[in-house]
Design a protein around this motif. Sequence first.
Motif, PDB file in Angstrom:
ATOM      1  N   LEU A 159       6.035   1.547  -6.403  1.00  6.35           N
ATOM      2  CA  LEU A 159       5.720   2.412  -7.619  1.00  6.35           C
ATOM      3  C   LEU A 159       6.611   1.856  -8.842  1.00  6.35           C
ATOM      4  N   ARG A 160       8.023   1.407  -8.634  1.00  3.86           N
ATOM      5  CA  ARG A 160       8.558   0.941  -9.677  1.00  3.86           C
ATOM      6  C   ARG A 160       8.147  -0.474 -10.661  1.00  3.86           C
ATOM      7  N   ALA A 161       7.472  -0.937  -9.340  1.00  2.18           N
ATOM      8  CA  ALA A 161       6.676  -2.332 -10.116  1.00  2.18           C
ATOM      9  C   ALA A 161       5.371  -1.857 -10.716  1.00  2.18           C
ATOM     10  N   GLY A 162       5.032  -0.581 -11.012  1.00  2.00           N
ATOM     11  CA  GLY A 162       3.947  -0.018 -11.903  1.00  2.00           C
ATOM     12  C   GLY A 162       2.580   0.197 -11.089  1.00  2.00           C
ATOM     13  N   HIS A 163       2.757  -0.040  -9.773  1.00  2.00           N
ATOM     14  CA  HIS A 163       1.295   0.084  -9.006  1.00  2.00           C
ATOM     15  C   HIS A 163       1.109   1.775  -8.607  1.00  2.00           C
ATOM     16  N   ARG A 164      -0.063   1.922  -8.604  1.00  2.00           N
ATOM     17  CA  ARG A 164      -0.743   3.247  -8.174  1.00  2.00           C
ATOM     18  C   ARG A 164      -0.315   3.598  -6.930  1.00  2.00           C
ATOM     19  N   ALA A 165      -0.213   4.766  -7.020  1.00  2.00           N
ATOM     20  CA  ALA A 165       0.402   5.581  -5.359  1.00  2.00           C
ATOM     21  C   ALA A 165      -0.710   5.137  -4.100  1.00  2.00           C
ATOM     22  N   ASP A 166      -1.766   5.283  -4.474  1.00  6.99           N
ATOM     23  CA  ASP A 166      -2.849   4.792  -3.399  1.00  6.99           C
ATOM     24  C   ASP A 166      -2.957   3.452  -3.106  1.00  6.99           C
ATOM     25  N   HIS A 167      -2.715   2.381  -4.024  1.00  6.06           N
ATOM     26  CA  HIS A 167      -2.370   1.069  -3.769  1.00  6.06           C
ATOM     27  C   HIS A 167      -1.216   0.799  -3.017  1.00  6.06           C
ATOM     28  N   ALA A 168      -0.287   1.306  -3.479  1.00  7.36           N
ATOM     29  CA  ALA A 168       0.987   1.119  -2.602  1.00  7.36           C
ATOM     30  C   ALA A 168       1.156   1.534  -1.250  1.00  7.36           C
ATOM     31  N   ARG A 169       0.480   2.778  -0.945  1.00  7.06           N
ATOM     32  CA  ARG A 169       0.459   3.207   0.380  1.00  7.06           C
ATOM     33  C   ARG A 169      -0.641   2.417   1.149  1.00  7.06           C
ATOM     34  N   ASP A 170      -1.658   1.721   0.733  1.00  7.48           N
ATOM     35  CA  ASP A 170      -2.660   1.004   1.482  1.00  7.48           C
ATOM     36  C   ASP A 170      -2.077  -0.201   1.660  1.00  7.48           C
ATOM     37  N   VAL A 171      -1.360  -1.094   0.767  1.00 10.63           N
ATOM     38  CA  VAL A 171      -0.651  -2.127   1.056  1.00 10.63           C
ATOM     39  C   VAL A 171       0.309  -1.950   2.229  1.00 10.63           C
ATOM     40  N   LEU A 172       1.130  -1.065   2.135  1.00  6.25           N
ATOM     41  CA  LEU A 172       2.159  -0.943   3.295  1.00  6.25           C
ATOM     42  C   LEU A 172       1.384  -0.432   4.644  1.00  6.25           C
ATOM     43  N   ASP A 173       0.339   0.283   4.502  1.00  4.93           N
ATOM     44  CA  ASP A 173      -0.290   0.523   5.754  1.00  4.93           C
ATOM     45  C   ASP A 173      -1.157  -0.751   6.373  1.00  4.93           C
ATOM     46  N   ALA A 174      -1.306  -1.639   5.658  1.00  7.42           N
ATOM     47  CA  ALA A 174      -2.093  -2.672   6.403  1.00  7.42           C
ATOM     48  C   ALA A 174      -1.561  -3.271   7.496  1.00  7.42           C
ATOM     49  N   ALA A 175      -2.149  -3.673   8.672  1.00  7.30           N
ATOM     50  CA  ALA A 175      -1.553  -3.923   9.881  1.00  7.30           C
ATOM     51  C   ALA A 175      -0.835  -5.328  10.055  1.00  7.30           C
ATOM     52  N   ASP A 176      -1.679  -6.201   9.274  1.00 10.75           N
ATOM     53  CA  ASP A 176      -1.102  -7.605   9.267  1.00 10.75           C
ATOM     54  C   ASP A 176      -1.509  -8.219   7.870  1.00 10.75           C
ATOM     55  N   PRO A 177      -1.089  -9.292   7.482  1.00 13.51           N
ATOM     56  CA  PRO A 177      -1.551 -10.060   6.112  1.00 13.51           C
ATOM     57  C   PRO A 177      -2.969  -9.950   6.046  1.00 13.51           C
ATOM     58  N   GLN A 178      -3.555 -10.511   7.092  1.00 16.26           N
ATOM     59  CA  GLN A 178      -4.976 -10.697   6.967  1.00 16.26           C
ATOM     60  C   GLN A 178      -5.828  -9.199   6.511  1.00 16.26           C
ATOM     61  N   ALA A 179      -5.248  -8.090   7.195  1.00 10.29           N
ATOM     62  CA  ALA A 179      -5.837  -6.728   6.870  1.00 10.29           C
ATOM     63  C   ALA A 179      -5.590  -6.736   5.329  1.00 10.29           C
ATOM     64  N   ALA A 180      -4.488  -6.847   4.876  1.00 13.71           N
ATOM     65  CA  ALA A 180      -4.182  -6.700   3.370  1.00 13.71           C
ATOM     66  C   ALA A 180      -5.111  -7.488   2.620  1.00 13.71           C
ATOM     67  N   GLU A 181      -5.325  -8.798   2.992  1.00 12.02           N
ATOM     68  CA  GLU A 181      -6.269  -9.497   2.026  1.00 12.02           C
ATOM     69  C   GLU A 181      -7.613  -8.995   2.060  1.00 12.02           C
ATOM     70  N   ALA A 182      -8.077  -8.541   3.370  1.00 12.36           N
ATOM     71  CA  ALA A 182      -9.429  -7.804   3.332  1.00 12.36           C
ATOM     72  C   ALA A 182      -9.264  -6.399   2.399  1.00 12.36           C
ATOM     73  N   TRP A 183      -8.419  -5.741   2.342  1.00 13.72           N
ATOM     74  CA  TRP A 183      -8.408  -4.787   1.411  1.00 13.72           C
ATOM     75  C   TRP A 183      -8.585  -5.224   0.072  1.00 13.72           C
ATOM     76  N   VAL A 184      -7.939  -6.174  -0.265  1.00 10.43           N
ATOM     77  CA  VAL A 184      -8.210  -6.746  -1.725  1.00 10.43           C
ATOM     78  C   VAL A 184      -9.432  -7.279  -1.884  1.00 10.43           C
ATOM     79  N   ALA A 185     -10.134  -7.801  -0.862  1.00 11.96           N
ATOM     80  CA  ALA A 185     -11.678  -8.360  -1.031  1.00 11.96           C
ATOM     81  C   ALA A 185     -12.420  -7.120  -0.942  1.00 11.96           C
ATOM     82  N   GLU A 186     -12.077  -5.875  -0.539  1.00 15.40           N
ATOM     83  CA  GLU A 186     -12.959  -4.815  -0.772  1.00 15.40           C
ATOM     84  C   GLU A 186     -12.845  -4.271  -2.258  1.00 15.40           C
ATOM     85  N   GLY A 187     -12.016  -4.582  -2.917  1.00 13.00           N
ATOM     86  CA  GLY A 187     -11.825  -4.117  -4.280  1.00 13.00           C
ATOM     87  C   GLY A 187     -12.900  -4.889  -5.280  1.00 13.00           C
ATOM     88  N   GLY A 188     -13.458  -5.593  -4.944  1.00 11.85           N
ATOM     89  CA  GLY A 188     -14.463  -6.375  -5.794  1.00 11.85           C
ATOM     90  C   GLY A 188     -14.256  -7.883  -6.104  1.00 11.85           C
TER      91      GLY A 188
END
Length: 194
Positions: A159-188
């Motif tokens: 949040l201090r780095a300027g990210h939206r709260a929902d994005h911050a939670r989604d990154v932290l909730d990712a099970a592993d780095p691959q899931a986090a990469e998939a979350w980014v890919a879902e963004g378009g």
Amino acid sequence: MTTHSRQKRTPRPLDPARLDDLALAYVARFAVSAAKLETYLKRKLAERGWAGAGEPPVGDLVARFVQAGYVDDAAYARMKAGSLRRRGYGERRIGQALDAAGIAAEERQSVTGSEASQRAAALAFARRRRLGPFAVAAAGGMDRAVQRAAREKQLAALLRAGHRADHARDVLDAADPQAAEAWVAEGGELENDA
């Protein structure tokens, strides 16, 4: 042995030619906005004084540099936003940096990143700071209270780095780095940040 003490030399006051040279050297060396150039010149005038006739032509000089294309606020905003986004900063923090550089609200709005680039920035920050799925697991595991405190600390960093709260939670909730990469890919589709 004799030691010579160096006396600090008082710089000569600026005249129109020296002010022009100083401005030209500054924009040649650094990427600046019109407001940053004006602030720099005013600071130098306060330090050295003015030897020219009348008031120093700071506003006219900045306008001339903008007209000549030496200073381009739109290009500066694109460059600065892209640089901060690649380093993992969010839109709020990018907006603050551009505001501090004197970039107009319309220009700040025009460099807002896409959903995918905002997600990629959050992921880059998490990777760089080893947050969420990139965190190093503590040896022996952690109890729930410690896990909760660690998550809150990581969330606060995002949040201090300027990210939206929902994005911050989604990154932290990712099970592993691959899931986090998939979350980014879902963004378009990622845009090409200059």
